[in-house]
Design an enzyme around this catalytic site. Structure first.
Site, PDB file in Angstrom:
ATOM      1  N   GLN A   1       0.847  -1.195   0.000  1.00  0.00           N
ATOM      2  CA  GLN A   1       0.000   0.000   0.000  1.00  0.00           C
ATOM      3  C   GLN A   1       0.882   1.245   0.000  1.00  0.00           C
ATOM      4  O   GLN A   1       1.033   1.895   1.029  1.00  0.00           O
ATOM      5  CB  GLN A   1      -0.896  -0.037   1.245  1.00  0.00           C
ATOM      6  CG  GLN A   1      -1.907   1.061   1.327  1.00  0.00           C
ATOM      7  CD  GLN A   1      -3.138   0.764   0.515  1.00  0.00           C
ATOM      8  OE1 GLN A   1      -3.593  -0.364   0.464  1.00  0.00           O
ATOM      9  NE2 GLN A   1      -3.680   1.770  -0.106  1.00  0.00           N
ATOM     10  N   PHE A   2       1.445   1.602  -1.155  1.00  0.00           N
ATOM     11  CA  PHE A   2       2.338   2.763  -1.219  1.00  0.00           C
ATOM     12  C   PHE A   2       1.624   4.050  -0.845  1.00  0.00           C
ATOM     13  O   PHE A   2       2.250   5.021  -0.398  1.00  0.00           O
ATOM     14  CB  PHE A   2       3.003   2.883  -2.594  1.00  0.00           C
ATOM     15  CG  PHE A   2       2.127   3.451  -3.660  1.00  0.00           C
ATOM     16  CD1 PHE A   2       2.166   4.820  -3.938  1.00  0.00           C
ATOM     17  CD2 PHE A   2       1.268   2.651  -4.395  1.00  0.00           C
ATOM     18  CE1 PHE A   2       1.362   5.359  -4.927  1.00  0.00           C
ATOM     19  CE2 PHE A   2       0.466   3.176  -5.381  1.00  0.00           C
ATOM     20  CZ  PHE A   2       0.508   4.539  -5.656  1.00  0.00           C
ATOM     21  N   THR A   3       0.307   4.087  -0.966  1.00  0.00           N
ATOM     22  CA  THR A   3      -0.429   5.321  -0.672  1.00  0.00           C
ATOM     23  C   THR A   3      -0.385   5.699   0.803  1.00  0.00           C
ATOM     24  O   THR A   3      -0.766   6.820   1.157  1.00  0.00           O
ATOM     25  CB  THR A   3      -1.895   5.222  -1.139  1.00  0.00           C
ATOM     26  OG1 THR A   3      -2.529   4.136  -0.482  1.00  0.00           O
ATOM     27  CG2 THR A   3      -1.975   5.038  -2.648  1.00  0.00           C
TER      28      THR A   3
END
Length: 154
Positions: A78-80
């Site tokens: 989940q890079f966000t």
């Protein structure tokens, strides 16, 4: 690294309409990786997540970890979680590690969780995924590896 941890009754992840992984009772870990993270960060955070006592004991008190209840982990990249929304309306993701750096660290985190004897299912790194879960409690925690280095009390 940053992790959003949700205690779940069950969870599943799909890619292109096909389920690629699912778990029963346990936790979903949404994992974000920063540019300055390394293998030691992954190991430290995995140890912390694996040891979290967020499951109820016989007295209804959060006193048990995921291994004790025979649960599993579903880990989703989940890079966000490193989205910066301080300016403008579109998040900046400059603090997030690029995929070539993040994927081995994501895999190291998953391996460390499995090394603790906990089944760990995964999504598909970098893919558009649909995550379904039934949050239990609800119990949701946010853990930032940078916070693990700070003293608990000032």
């Amino acid at each position: 690294m940053r992790a959003v941890i949700q205690r779940v009754q069950r969870a599943a992840v799909s890619v292109a309409g096909a389920q690629v992984a699912g778990i029963g009772p346990g936790m979903v870990v949404l994992l974000g990786i920063a540019r300055d993270d390394d293998a030691a960060t992954a190991a430290r955070l995995a140890e912390r997540v694996a040891g979290l006592r967020i499951f109820d004991d016989g007295a209804g008190r959060m006193n048990l970890d995921v291994a004790t209840i025979g649960g599993a982990v579903l880990c989703i990249s989940q890079f966000t979680l490193y989205g910066d929304v301080r300016r403008g309306r579109r998040p900046s993701f400059e603090a997030a590690a690029p995929a070539a750096q993040a994927q081995p660290l994501y895999e190291a985190f998953v391996a460390a969780v499995r090394g603790a004897g906990i089944p760990c299912a995964t999504g598909v790194f970098g893919a558009e995924m649909q995550v379904e879960l039934v949050n239990d409690g609800p119990v949701t925690l946010f853990v930032d590896s940078a916070d693990l280095e700070r003293p608990r009390r000032a």
